[in-house]
Design a protein around this motif. Structure first.
Motif, PDB file in Angstrom:
ATOM      1  N   LYS A 245       0.841  -1.193   0.000  1.00  0.00           N
ATOM      2  CA  LYS A 245       0.000   0.000   0.000  1.00  0.00           C
ATOM      3  C   LYS A 245       0.881   1.248   0.000  1.00  0.00           C
ATOM      4  O   LYS A 245       0.578   2.239  -0.690  1.00  0.00           O
ATOM      5  N   ALA A 246       1.977   1.207   0.751  1.00  0.00           N
ATOM      6  CA  ALA A 246       2.897   2.345   0.775  1.00  0.00           C
ATOM      7  C   ALA A 246       3.517   2.558  -0.605  1.00  0.00           C
ATOM      8  O   ALA A 246       3.673   3.697  -1.061  1.00  0.00           O
ATOM      9  N   VAL A 247       3.850   1.456  -1.278  1.00  0.00           N
ATOM     10  CA  VAL A 247       4.390   1.552  -2.635  1.00  0.00           C
ATOM     11  C   VAL A 247       3.372   2.200  -3.562  1.00  0.00           C
ATOM     12  O   VAL A 247       3.713   3.030  -4.413  1.00  0.00           O
ATOM     13  N   ALA A 248       2.097   1.833  -3.392  1.00  0.00           N
ATOM     14  CA  ALA A 248       1.040   2.407  -4.227  1.00  0.00           C
ATOM     15  C   ALA A 248       0.949   3.919  -4.015  1.00  0.00           C
ATOM     16  O   ALA A 248       0.780   4.681  -4.970  1.00  0.00           O
ATOM     17  N   VAL A 249       1.055   4.355  -2.766  1.00  0.00           N
ATOM     18  CA  VAL A 249       1.012   5.790  -2.465  1.00  0.00           C
ATOM     19  C   VAL A 249       2.167   6.505  -3.148  1.00  0.00           C
ATOM     20  O   VAL A 249       1.983   7.523  -3.826  1.00  0.00           O
ATOM     21  N   ILE A 250       3.371   5.961  -2.971  1.00  0.00           N
ATOM     22  CA  ILE A 250       4.559   6.577  -3.558  1.00  0.00           C
ATOM     23  C   ILE A 250       4.447   6.627  -5.075  1.00  0.00           C
ATOM     24  O   ILE A 250       4.774   7.635  -5.718  1.00  0.00           O
ATOM     25  N   MET A 251       3.954   5.519  -5.656  1.00  0.00           N
ATOM     26  CA  MET A 251       3.852   5.435  -7.107  1.00  0.00           C
ATOM     27  C   MET A 251       2.904   6.490  -7.662  1.00  0.00           C
ATOM     28  O   MET A 251       3.205   7.180  -8.635  1.00  0.00           O
ATOM     29  N   PHE A 252       1.732   6.632  -7.023  1.00  0.00           N
ATOM     30  CA  PHE A 252       0.755   7.592  -7.525  1.00  0.00           C
ATOM     31  C   PHE A 252       1.259   9.017  -7.378  1.00  0.00           C
ATOM     32  O   PHE A 252       1.097   9.847  -8.285  1.00  0.00           O
ATOM     33  N   VAL A 253       1.865   9.332  -6.246  1.00  0.00           N
ATOM     34  CA  VAL A 253       2.394  10.680  -6.035  1.00  0.00           C
ATOM     35  C   VAL A 253       3.510  10.952  -7.039  1.00  0.00           C
ATOM     36  O   VAL A 253       3.588  12.041  -7.628  1.00  0.00           O
ATOM     37  N   TRP A 254       4.370   9.948  -7.273  1.00  0.00           N
ATOM     38  CA  TRP A 254       5.464  10.113  -8.240  1.00  0.00           C
ATOM     39  C   TRP A 254       4.917  10.344  -9.639  1.00  0.00           C
ATOM     40  O   TRP A 254       5.401  11.223 -10.376  1.00  0.00           O
ATOM     41  N   MET A 255       3.896   9.564 -10.035  1.00  0.00           N
ATOM     42  CA  MET A 255       3.292   9.752 -11.347  1.00  0.00           C
ATOM     43  C   MET A 255       2.711  11.152 -11.480  1.00  0.00           C
ATOM     44  O   MET A 255       2.817  11.796 -12.530  1.00  0.00           O
TER      45      MET A 255
ATOM     46  N   VAL B 284      -5.181  11.196  -5.279  1.00  0.00           N
ATOM     47  CA  VAL B 284      -5.566   9.795  -5.125  1.00  0.00           C
ATOM     48  C   VAL B 284      -4.541   9.052  -4.288  1.00  0.00           C
ATOM     49  O   VAL B 284      -4.877   8.257  -3.410  1.00  0.00           O
ATOM     50  N   GLY B 285      -3.254   9.326  -4.526  1.00  0.00           N
ATOM     51  CA  GLY B 285      -2.202   8.696  -3.748  1.00  0.00           C
ATOM     52  C   GLY B 285      -2.309   9.025  -2.271  1.00  0.00           C
ATOM     53  O   GLY B 285      -2.082   8.151  -1.411  1.00  0.00           O
ATOM     54  N   LEU B 286      -2.657  10.257  -1.950  1.00  0.00           N
ATOM     55  CA  LEU B 286      -2.766  10.656  -0.548  1.00  0.00           C
ATOM     56  C   LEU B 286      -4.025  10.090   0.121  1.00  0.00           C
ATOM     57  O   LEU B 286      -4.063   9.974   1.348  1.00  0.00           O
ATOM     58  N   ILE B 287      -5.021   9.722  -0.671  1.00  0.00           N
ATOM     59  CA  ILE B 287      -6.253   9.144  -0.122  1.00  0.00           C
ATOM     60  C   ILE B 287      -6.076   7.664   0.205  1.00  0.00           C
ATOM     61  O   ILE B 287      -6.720   7.150   1.138  1.00  0.00           O
ATOM     62  N   ILE B 288      -5.217   6.977  -0.541  1.00  0.00           N
ATOM     63  CA  ILE B 288      -5.067   5.523  -0.410  1.00  0.00           C
ATOM     64  C   ILE B 288      -4.843   5.063   1.041  1.00  0.00           C
ATOM     65  O   ILE B 288      -5.446   4.082   1.473  1.00  0.00           O
ATOM     66  N   PRO B 289      -3.992   5.732   1.850  1.00  0.00           N
ATOM     67  CA  PRO B 289      -3.754   5.236   3.213  1.00  0.00           C
ATOM     68  C   PRO B 289      -5.018   5.187   4.074  1.00  0.00           C
ATOM     69  O   PRO B 289      -5.061   4.452   5.069  1.00  0.00           O
ATOM     70  N   PHE B 290      -6.031   5.943   3.694  1.00  0.00           N
ATOM     71  CA  PHE B 290      -7.248   6.007   4.503  1.00  0.00           C
ATOM     72  C   PHE B 290      -8.354   5.092   3.978  1.00  0.00           C
ATOM     73  O   PHE B 290      -9.470   5.099   4.483  1.00  0.00           O
ATOM     74  N   THR B 291      -8.046   4.298   2.938  1.00  0.00           N
ATOM     75  CA  THR B 291      -9.050   3.402   2.390  1.00  0.00           C
ATOM     76  C   THR B 291      -8.989   2.054   3.089  1.00  0.00           C
ATOM     77  O   THR B 291      -7.958   1.683   3.642  1.00  0.00           O
TER      78      THR B 291
END
Length: 206
Positions: free
Chosen positions: A78-88, A199-206
């Motif tokens: 999940k952390a990787v997903a956050v980083i990936m979306f923010v990076w994109m 979207v990346g910043l929302i992921i941790p709260f899902t």
């Protein structure tokens, strides 16, 4: 089915943001539509659907096995997903002035040629690979998904970009004018990049 409507809606929003981000599929669709109109573009859109079915299935099968080994791995993904979306999002903003160029190799006539081009473009699209392999574990607990859940995820993964791609092809004359305007392209990329970050910043709260 273990997934809620809100889970699928948030995922659909993320897939839509992915569609809005200019990339290889946009270039391919633009090239074929400009060269042959909607008739040349819709087979490519159907070819893209193949990849949009394959990538989530592979992600669920492969990453689901990994996450069953450890809850910590799931959190890490999940952390990787956050980083990936923010990076994109950051990369989209940084390259906001980059134009989308047509690729003549993608304009070969014929429905099968268009379909094959769509399959090749989506299977070789690093944005799609990163999205599905890195993001799905951030949205869903892949150790708990059922067959109906997988069907729902694959359906959303296919229908959102398909409708977007067909809509883009149908309005290609407007898109052509839009693509020729550097200021309009920059504004759209800035908005798309900002949405990716959100979207990346929302992921941790899902």
């Amino acid at each position: 089915m273990t997934l809620s409507a809100s889970d699928l809606l948030l995922y659909a929003a993320a897939v839509f943001v992915l569609f809005l981000t200019p990339g290889p599929v946009w270039m391919a669709l633009t090239a074929r539509t400009l060269s042959g109109g909607f008739q040349a573009a819709w087979p490519l859109a159907l070819g893209v659907v193949v990849g949009d079915m394959l990538w989530p299935v592979l992600a669920i099968a492969g990453v689901g096995w990994l996450t069953s080994a450890s809850a910590q791995i799931s959190v890490g993904l999940k952390a990787v997903a956050v980083i990936m979306f923010v990076w994109m999002g950051i990369r989209t903003i940084q390259t906001a002035d980059r134009s989308i160029a047509a690729d003549s190799r993608l304009t070969k006539g014929g429905g099968w040629a268009g379909f094959a081009a769509g399959v090749v473009v989506i299977l070789g699209n690093p944005k799609a690979i990163l999205f599905y392999m890195g993001l799905l574990p951030g949205f869903f607990d892949l150790t708990q998904v059922t067959i109906p859940d997988v069907i729902a995820i694959v359906f959303v993964s296919q229908i959102v970009p398909l409708l977007g791609n067909l809509g883009l092809a149908a309005m290609i004359d407007r898109v052509r004018g839009f693509l020729s305007s550097p200021s309009a392209l920059r504004r759209t990329n800035l908005v798309a990049g900002s949405l990716l970050i959100c979207v990346g910043l929302i992921i941790p709260f899902t």
